[in-house]
Write a protein that holds these residues in place. Structure first.
Motif, PDB file in Angstrom:
ATOM      1  N   PHE A 200       3.121   7.405  -1.461  1.00 40.16           N
ATOM      2  CA  PHE A 200       2.228   7.903  -1.725  1.00 40.16           C
ATOM      3  C   PHE A 200       1.130   6.447  -1.699  1.00 40.16           C
ATOM      4  CE2 PHE A 200       4.368   9.528  -5.207  1.00 40.16           C
ATOM      5  CZ  PHE A 200       3.988  10.793  -5.197  1.00 40.16           C
ATOM      6  N   ARG A 201      -0.059   7.053  -0.916  1.00 44.70           N
ATOM      7  CA  ARG A 201      -0.991   5.471  -0.142  1.00 44.70           C
ATOM      8  C   ARG A 201      -1.568   5.061  -0.817  1.00 44.70           C
ATOM      9  NH1 ARG A 201       0.945   3.341   4.137  1.00 44.70           N
ATOM     10  NH2 ARG A 201       2.327   5.520   5.126  1.00 44.70           N
ATOM     11  N   VAL A 202      -1.711   3.893  -1.780  1.00 44.44           N
ATOM     12  CA  VAL A 202      -2.326   3.372  -2.700  1.00 44.44           C
ATOM     13  C   VAL A 202      -2.897   1.688  -1.742  1.00 44.44           C
ATOM     14  CG1 VAL A 202      -0.471   4.175  -4.051  1.00 44.44           C
ATOM     15  CG2 VAL A 202       0.136   2.070  -3.368  1.00 44.44           C
ATOM     16  N   PRO A 203      -4.064   1.482  -2.828  1.00 42.87           N
ATOM     17  CA  PRO A 203      -4.707   0.383  -2.911  1.00 42.87           C
ATOM     18  C   PRO A 203      -2.964  -0.934  -2.537  1.00 42.87           C
ATOM     19  CG  PRO A 203      -5.851   1.188  -4.297  1.00 42.87           C
ATOM     20  CD  PRO A 203      -4.535   2.334  -4.221  1.00 42.87           C
ATOM     21  N   CYS A 204      -3.623  -2.108  -1.961  1.00 44.63           N
ATOM     22  CA  CYS A 204      -2.909  -2.836  -2.394  1.00 44.63           C
ATOM     23  C   CYS A 204      -2.493  -3.797  -3.402  1.00 44.63           C
ATOM     24  CB  CYS A 204      -3.156  -4.184  -1.091  1.00 44.63           C
ATOM     25  SG  CYS A 204      -2.376  -3.308   1.224  1.00 44.63           S
ATOM     26  N   ALA A 205      -3.975  -4.009  -4.108  1.00 44.15           N
ATOM     27  CA  ALA A 205      -3.986  -4.516  -5.448  1.00 44.15           C
ATOM     28  C   ALA A 205      -3.766  -3.695  -6.708  1.00 44.15           C
ATOM     29  CB  ALA A 205      -5.737  -5.694  -5.480  1.00 44.15           C
ATOM     30  N   LYS A 206      -2.827  -3.855  -7.363  1.00 39.29           N
ATOM     31  CA  LYS A 206      -2.918  -3.537  -8.900  1.00 39.29           C
ATOM     32  C   LYS A 206      -3.896  -3.432  -9.557  1.00 39.29           C
ATOM     33  CE  LYS A 206       0.378  -3.865 -12.481  1.00 39.29           C
ATOM     34  NZ  LYS A 206       0.845  -4.655 -13.133  1.00 39.29           N
ATOM     35  N   PRO A 207      -3.971  -1.733  -9.531  1.00 39.60           N
ATOM     36  CA  PRO A 207      -5.462  -0.883 -10.142  1.00 39.60           C
ATOM     37  C   PRO A 207      -5.302  -1.290 -11.771  1.00 39.60           C
ATOM     38  CG  PRO A 207      -4.149   0.523  -9.302  1.00 39.60           C
ATOM     39  CD  PRO A 207      -3.171  -0.463  -9.218  1.00 39.60           C
ATOM     40  N   GLU A 208      -4.252  -1.664 -12.265  1.00 40.46           N
ATOM     41  CA  GLU A 208      -4.890  -1.788 -13.980  1.00 40.46           C
ATOM     42  C   GLU A 208      -4.123  -2.966 -14.520  1.00 40.46           C
ATOM     43  OE1 GLU A 208      -4.820   1.862 -15.929  1.00 40.46           O
ATOM     44  OE2 GLU A 208      -4.982   0.395 -17.417  1.00 40.46           O
ATOM     45  N   THR A 209      -3.492  -4.021 -15.075  1.00 35.54           N
ATOM     46  CA  THR A 209      -2.728  -4.598 -15.623  1.00 35.54           C
ATOM     47  C   THR A 209      -2.555  -3.994 -16.953  1.00 35.54           C
ATOM     48  OG1 THR A 209      -4.157  -5.977 -16.171  1.00 35.54           O
ATOM     49  CG2 THR A 209      -2.971  -6.597 -13.969  1.00 35.54           C
ATOM     50  N   PRO A 210      -1.469  -4.251 -17.826  1.00 30.89           N
ATOM     51  CA  PRO A 210      -0.134  -4.268 -17.197  1.00 30.89           C
ATOM     52  C   PRO A 210       0.750  -3.720 -16.391  1.00 30.89           C
ATOM     53  CG  PRO A 210      -0.397  -4.701 -19.308  1.00 30.89           C
ATOM     54  CD  PRO A 210      -2.235  -4.310 -19.349  1.00 30.89           C
ATOM     55  N   ALA A 211       0.095  -2.379 -16.443  1.00 33.15           N
ATOM     56  CA  ALA A 211       0.735  -1.471 -15.477  1.00 33.15           C
ATOM     57  C   ALA A 211      -0.288  -0.275 -15.043  1.00 33.15           C
ATOM     58  CB  ALA A 211       1.708  -0.630 -16.940  1.00 33.15           C
TER      59      ALA A 211
ATOM     60  N   GLY B 182       0.699  -1.267  -0.085  1.00 37.08           N
ATOM     61  CA  GLY B 182      -0.038   0.178   0.147  1.00 37.08           C
ATOM     62  C   GLY B 182       1.174   1.496   0.074  1.00 37.08           C
ATOM     63  N   ARG B 183       2.138   1.399  -0.183  1.00 36.04           N
ATOM     64  CA  ARG B 183       3.078   2.330  -0.428  1.00 36.04           C
ATOM     65  C   ARG B 183       3.926   2.158  -1.692  1.00 36.04           C
ATOM     66  NH1 ARG B 183       6.938   2.590   4.762  1.00 36.04           N
ATOM     67  NH2 ARG B 183       7.679   0.313   3.331  1.00 36.04           N
TER      68      ARG B 183
END
Ligand code: FHN
Length: 591
Positions: free
Chosen positions: A427-438, A391-392
């Motif tokens: 940056f405080r981000v969600p643990c799950a990747k929001p989009e793939t591949p990037a 998450g960081r």
């Protein structure tokens, strides 16, 4: 996913086919072939460079008589770049020319190729009008051409030029001006005319090269590019004549530096070379979707969408344009995997056009551990391939205040909170990747972003420190390139010729104190003892074996007691000092 870091590691496991191909002499010969890789300055913003500067992504196509052979001659396979099959398998001229009678690419569909390029996000197409084999893929007065010498009888270049124009894509020709293996007088071509008289380069140039360049420049409407290749030792006067011809007939066309003598508009890097640090000026990397440029039946080493995007984004972030090749087969079809991965990558680009088009280089000057950065004025696009699990997302060295930050996906924008910790922004981000591949995080800064470019060591992502960024004393830092089959170039910066006391020193910015597992990537001969030291007095010394190819070896645990700037020093304590060649150090944060 095959990140570039992984690729470097994988190099270690590859088998070198022939040591001669790795030799500096061979690499120097390629320097001669690729020519003086400088380019003319002074191409201003409103002129012919606009498409190149803003488009940043084009399709390269290698397609010719060799595509019909597809890497196979009389039941034997040539494992190398397919368009070299005639030369590498010593196919006699008459037998090679006879292949034309069988070449009938009835599945060639210019509109379909253009559709793929467009949906892939590419802004122009450059195709081989004539490669080194001498066969013209266009209607020419010279009889060795696709319209007159094959049952196909169509001019596919005309069809492709028209289709590009219709779709609003730039169009250009590749033309091998120096090498012509089947025309008397062409470089590496027959030395004698059919009547036994000696053939000169001048003769080849007058009768074929100049005439054909005139044909491609006058028969196909406006061109965006004329891409000459392997100038080698071609005398300057011939290059000047070609440049004059292109300028007069195609004033909007961009010439790449491989025309020779620094007379191009932009610099072409070595084949398949994505440079590790930013480069000023107009430049391009040409790369291919697998290993070969032209179709080769056995070559399934496809770059998937992630790898395509990784290399595209890295090129744009270094300040260049990416020209990515496909090799249609003997029937004229782009191989399905190439199509599939290009289109997948294209969908991502379509969601994030500002990451690529008219995007500026990364103010960091090099890739970051999780990905890369491109810019539009005061907006930074962080392109995150390796999403942190905790998450960081850590960004080193940004000095300019941030106005806003958001994750951008197809579904919309999600604001992101951030904190400053010394030189790092978290940056405080969600643990799950929001989009793939990037995933893309867009940051608006209050003014033009200023950055401390010191390399970061991250607490939650693996960090690879390339020797490219180390200060080296008592050893030699040099770029190496080699091929493992034929023509698929690999590039690496390495430190070799280690003297006693020689060292490579990195200055790094450590985000958090902690324990890291350290690995070294090197090649050499026999066992080697390396020492790794920090400015805090931590020291790691260990012995590992080596191999004749780059391999990554674990060295042990290293501790940083304090965050902030540190130096890291690597030296060779024991081992073959001539053969030892260090390319990178990697840090894995320990749990
Ligand atoms: O020899 C050619 C090769 O076949 C291919 O066309 C590449 C593309 O950049 N250029 C030459 C080697 O650099």
């Amino acid at each position: 996913m095959r990140s570039m870091h992984n690729q470097t590691t994988q190099l270690g496991f590859a088998i070198l086919a022939a040591t001669i191909l790795t030799s500096p002499v061979f690499a120097q010969r390629m320097d001669k072939l690729w020519g003086d890789r400088t380019a003319q300055a002074g191409v201003g913003p409103s002129d012919r460079s606009a498409l190149f500067r803003d488009g940043n992504y084009g399709m390269f196509i290698h397609w010719g008589l060799y595509s019909h052979l597809g890497g196979k001659w009389k039941g034997r396979t040539f494992y190398g770049i397919g368009e070299w099959i005639k030369r590498q398998m010593n196919i006699p001229d008459d037998e090679y020319k006879a292949v034309a009678k069988e070449f009938n690419p009835t599945q060639f569909n210019a509109r379909e190729i253009v559709r793929v390029a467009k949906e892939a996000g590419m802004r122009w197409i450059i195709i081989t009008a004539k490669h080194h084999d001498g066969f013209a893929m266009f209607k020419s007065k010279h009889p060795f051409n696709i319209v007159d010498a094959t049952p196909f009888g169509r001019d596919p270049m005309k069809e492709l030029a028209d289709a590009c124009r219709e779709a609003g894509l730039g169009f250009g020709f590749y033309y091998s001006h120096n090498q012509d293996w089947t025309e008397p007088g062409g470089t590496r071509g027959p030395r004698k005319n059919p009547d036994g008289t000696p053939a000169s380069f001048e003769q080849y140039f007058r009768r074929k090269c100049y005439q054909q360049v005139k044909e491609i420049c006058t028969q196909y409407g406006p061109l965006s590019f004329v891409w000459f290749d392997t100038p080698g030792r071609i005398p300057k006067k011939f290059v000047e004549q070609l440049v004059k011809l292109v300028r007069e007939t195609q004033p909007q066309a961009m010439l790449c530096s491989r025309v020779g003598y620094g007379l191009g508009d932009y610099q072409s890097k070595g084949d398949m070379e994505v440079p590790p640090r930013n480069i000023e000026g107009l430049w391009e990397t040409c790369d291919t979707t697998n290993d070969s440029w032209s179709y080769a039946w056995y070559d399934q080493n496809w770059k998937d969408a992630t790898e395509i995007l990784h290399r595209l984004v890295a090129t744009v972030a270094r300040g260049g344009a990416y020209l990515l090749n496909v090799g249609p087969d003997g029937k004229g079809r782009i191989p399905t995997p190439a199509k599939q991965y290009l289109l997948e990558a294209g969908q991502w680009i379509n969601r994030h056009p500002s990451v690529i088009y008219a995007a500026g280089p990364s103010p960091w000057g090099h890739a970051l551990a999780w990905g890369d950065v491109t810019t539009q004025n005061d907006t930074l696009s962080l392109v995150v391939f390796d999403w942190p699990q905790d998450g960081r997302l850590l960004l080193p060295g940004l000095k300019t205040p941030i106005e806003s930050a958001r994750i951008v996906t197809a579904a919309g924008e999600t604001p992101v909170e951030w904190e400053r910790h010394g030189a790092w922004t978290v940056f405080r981000v969600p643990c799950a990747k929001p989009e793939t591949p990037a995933a893309v995080i867009e940051i608006q800064t209050e003014e033009t972003p200023q950055v401390d470019q010191t390399l970061g060591v991250y607490p939650n992502t693996d960090t690879t420190l390339l020797v490219e960024f180390a200060e080296v004393t008592g050893a030699e830092k040099k770029q190496l390139r080699w091929m493992e089959k034929f023509g698929e170039w690999k590039h690496i910066t390495q430190v070799g010729q280690w003297q006693d006391g020689g060292k490579a020193v990195w200055t790094v910015n450590v985000a958090e104190p902690g324990d890291y597992m350290v690995e070294l990537t090197y090649k050499g001969e026999g066992r080697m003892v390396w020492r790794i030291e920090t400015d805090e007095g931590a020291m790691l010394q260990n012995q590992q074996n080596s191999a004749t190819v780059y391999h990554t070896y674990p060295f042990g645990r290293l501790v940083f007691a304090k965050p902030g700037k540190h130096t890291l020093t690597v030296s060779l304590i024991e081992g073959d000092r001539e053969q030892a060649s260090l390319s990178a150090m990697c840090f894995h944060p320990m749990e």
